[in-house]
Design an enzyme around this catalytic site. Structure first.
Site, PDB file in Angstrom:
ATOM      1  N   SER A  16     -12.555 -45.730  -5.623  1.00  0.00           N
ATOM      2  CA  SER A  16     -11.379 -45.416  -6.435  1.00  0.00           C
ATOM      3  C   SER A  16     -10.605 -44.303  -5.729  1.00  0.00           C
ATOM      4  O   SER A  16     -10.299 -44.444  -4.536  1.00  0.00           O
ATOM      5  CB  SER A  16     -11.839 -45.030  -7.842  1.00  0.00           C
ATOM      6  OG  SER A  16     -10.748 -44.872  -8.693  1.00  0.00           O
ATOM      7  N   HIS A  43      -9.807 -49.508  -6.889  1.00  0.00           N
ATOM      8  CA  HIS A  43      -8.871 -49.279  -8.009  1.00  0.00           C
ATOM      9  C   HIS A  43      -7.480 -48.954  -7.496  1.00  0.00           C
ATOM     10  O   HIS A  43      -6.506 -49.087  -8.210  1.00  0.00           O
ATOM     11  CB  HIS A  43      -9.342 -48.099  -8.873  1.00  0.00           C
ATOM     12  CG  HIS A  43     -10.644 -48.331  -9.546  1.00  0.00           C
ATOM     13  ND1 HIS A  43     -11.415 -47.328 -10.045  1.00  0.00           N
ATOM     14  CD2 HIS A  43     -11.320 -49.482  -9.812  1.00  0.00           C
ATOM     15  CE1 HIS A  43     -12.508 -47.827 -10.593  1.00  0.00           C
ATOM     16  NE2 HIS A  43     -12.474 -49.131 -10.456  1.00  0.00           N
ATOM     17  N   ASP A 136     -16.902 -46.147 -13.253  1.00  0.00           N
ATOM     18  CA  ASP A 136     -17.004 -47.576 -12.980  1.00  0.00           C
ATOM     19  C   ASP A 136     -17.973 -47.774 -11.811  1.00  0.00           C
ATOM     20  O   ASP A 136     -18.002 -46.964 -10.886  1.00  0.00           O
ATOM     21  CB  ASP A 136     -15.608 -48.108 -12.600  1.00  0.00           C
ATOM     22  CG  ASP A 136     -15.579 -49.619 -12.462  1.00  0.00           C
ATOM     23  OD1 ASP A 136     -16.452 -50.297 -13.040  1.00  0.00           O
ATOM     24  OD2 ASP A 136     -14.663 -50.124 -11.781  1.00  0.00           O
TER      25      ASP A 136
END
Lengths: 198, 277
Positions: A16, A43, A136
């Protein structure tokens, strides 16, 4: 080492915040004879305007392509999930995409890729979780471990954003906690990682 | 057998029961995302195992709507991928104008955001008065919502920029009446659309169409089902009719690869071959 008889077959990579730089450093040293299929979900892909494969290809010796639905994950190739879609791996090793609800408030979600890849490749799968500012990927690593795969997590102390790797480490899902620059070497020593069988 | 493998088997049996008992066949849907949706259903229902839902599926008629709501193609947004709508506005709608009547089919319309987006565009291009839009889905609950045309005000506000990026000539709020934090679509737009139940897996073509707009539905299907559905579209389209797919969907390696010509590769707009240019 828990790889099945044929060794490892694929590595799924999630990142991310700070992910582009981390991916470059992870992928750059990988040799041309890599035998693992590499699958990346970031992401940050939405910000790169679909250019993430191109940006990675500049500093990577392996071919980098966007993962297309119904096409197979291929050995020695880096497959990058498209922005805005969940990326999943089907039982036959082909990709599929979905616009189902966000998971962990994100789409693509790392957990979605990791879960489905764990079901497909089981003990032949390496899960790699890099820098990021949310958690996540932790549950996905848990599933990869449960199905016999191997989990590598970037050392949170050296990550651009430490929340994501720290979440996985705290959950006890990291088989190895590694600095980014050591990860490629480590991957290459795994059974089945290279064509030369080294 | 380990629990994960057992769960795969339970999902398979659940889908079998759904197909045999109710005629809704999800067995040729792409499995990886479908598995997640079945697991999501089990979580909502508060059952421990997937197989716990099978008796209910068989005995309780009232259970079916909630199953279909969980398993069918999810809700979209208005003017999702504005560049595609702009391409349709500039590249396809002017061509449709040559027909005295225009018939358009949007399969897998869920709660109606996509058909309403298209209807607004047809209105602005002066085509709505001669257009008939059919929006279909297998999920009756979603269709009922679509037919109402009522959305939370903030979702409409959030789509205002996409509407403009799609070439919108007014303001998206001009097409809604807002009260108590909800926005209702303008009646003229609403009445231009026929919402109907249609199952792409089992049902046939129901009308001749000039444009099929089916974005991000095929990604949920396995190849064999994709082929069936594309053949259905091909059969329904007039010669020279248009097909618009999702940004990551293509005709490559499908049975219909050679039955269409790309009109706009980037925006996945195809033209049915065999007609006059």
């Amino acid at each position: 080492m828990s790889a099945d008889a044929a060794g490892y077959r694929a590595a799924v990579i999630g990142c991310s915040a700070g992910g582009l730089e981390a991916l470059r450093r992870l992928l750059r040293p990988l040799p041309e004879d890599m035998a693992l299929a590499l699958v990346v979900v970031s992401h940050m892909a939405a910000d790169s305007n679909g250019l993430l494969p191109e940006l990675l290809a500049r500093t990577c010796r392996l071919p980098v392509v966007e993962a297309e639905e119904k096409t197979p994950a291929l050995a020695g190739r880096v497959h990058v999930g498209p922005a805005g879609y969940h990326l999943l791996v089907e039982a036959d090793g082909t990709f599929s995409l979905s616009l189902d609800d966000k998971v962990n408030n994100v789409r693509p979600a790392i957990d979605v890729l990791f879960d489905s890849a764990a079901d497909t490749w089981r003990a032949g799968l390496v899960g790699i979780l890099l820098t990021g500012a949310n958690s996540d990927g932790t549950a996905g690593l848990g599933r990869i471990r449960r199905r016999g795969g191997l989990c590598l997590v970037q050392d949170p102390d050296t990550a651009f954003a430490d929340t994501m790797p720290r979440s996985a480490v705290n959950a006890g899902f990291a088989d190895h906690v590694l600095e980014l620059d050591r990860m490629a070497d480590f991957l290459c020593t795994l059974p089945g990682a290279r064509r030369s069988g080294q | 057998m380990i629990r994960d493998d057992l769960q795969d088997l339970e999902i398979q049996l659940f889908l079998e029961a759904l197909a045999l008992r109710h005629g809704y066949d999800f067995r040729r849907y792409a499995k990886a995302s479908l598995k997640r949706r079945v697991r999501g259903l089990a979580e909502t229902e508060g059952v421990r195992e997937i197989s716990d839902m099978i008796p209910r599926l068989l005995q309780d008629e009232g259970f079916l709507p909630s199953v279909l709501s969980h398993l069918s193609v999810p809700v979209s947004e208005m003017f999702r991928d504005p560049a595609v709508f702009l391409a349709l506005r500039r590249g396809v709608l002017p061509l449709l104008d040559s027909y005295p009547r225009i018939s358009i089919w949007l399969p897998g319309c869920a709660t109606g955001e996509e058909p309403y987006s298209l209807a607004i565009m047809l209105q602005e291009e002066g085509l709505l008065h001669k257009a008939q839009i059919y929006a279909t889905d297998i999920n009756d609950a979603a269709l009922a919502k679509a037919e109402e045309g009522i959305y939370p005000e903030k979702t409409v506000t959030a789509m205002a920029a996409a509407y403009l990026a799609a070439g919108g000539r007014k303001s998206l709020s001009d097409y809604f009446h807002t009260a108590y934090n909800f926005s209702k679509i303008d009646d003229q737009i609403r009445k231009s659309i026929v919402f109907a139940h249609h199952n792409l897996v089992a049902d046939g073509v129901f009308c001749e169409t000039h444009l099929v707009l089916c974005r991000n539905v095929l990604i949920y299907f396995e190849r064999q089902l994709q082929n069936r559905v594309l053949e259905l579209f091909h059969e329904g389209l007039v010669r020279g009719g248009y097909l618009c797919l999702g940004n990551r969907e293509s005709l490559s390696f499908t049975s219909c690869e050679n039955l269409f010509r790309p009109l706009d590769r980037k925006h996945r707009i195809f033209k049915k071959a065999g007609g006059l240019a």
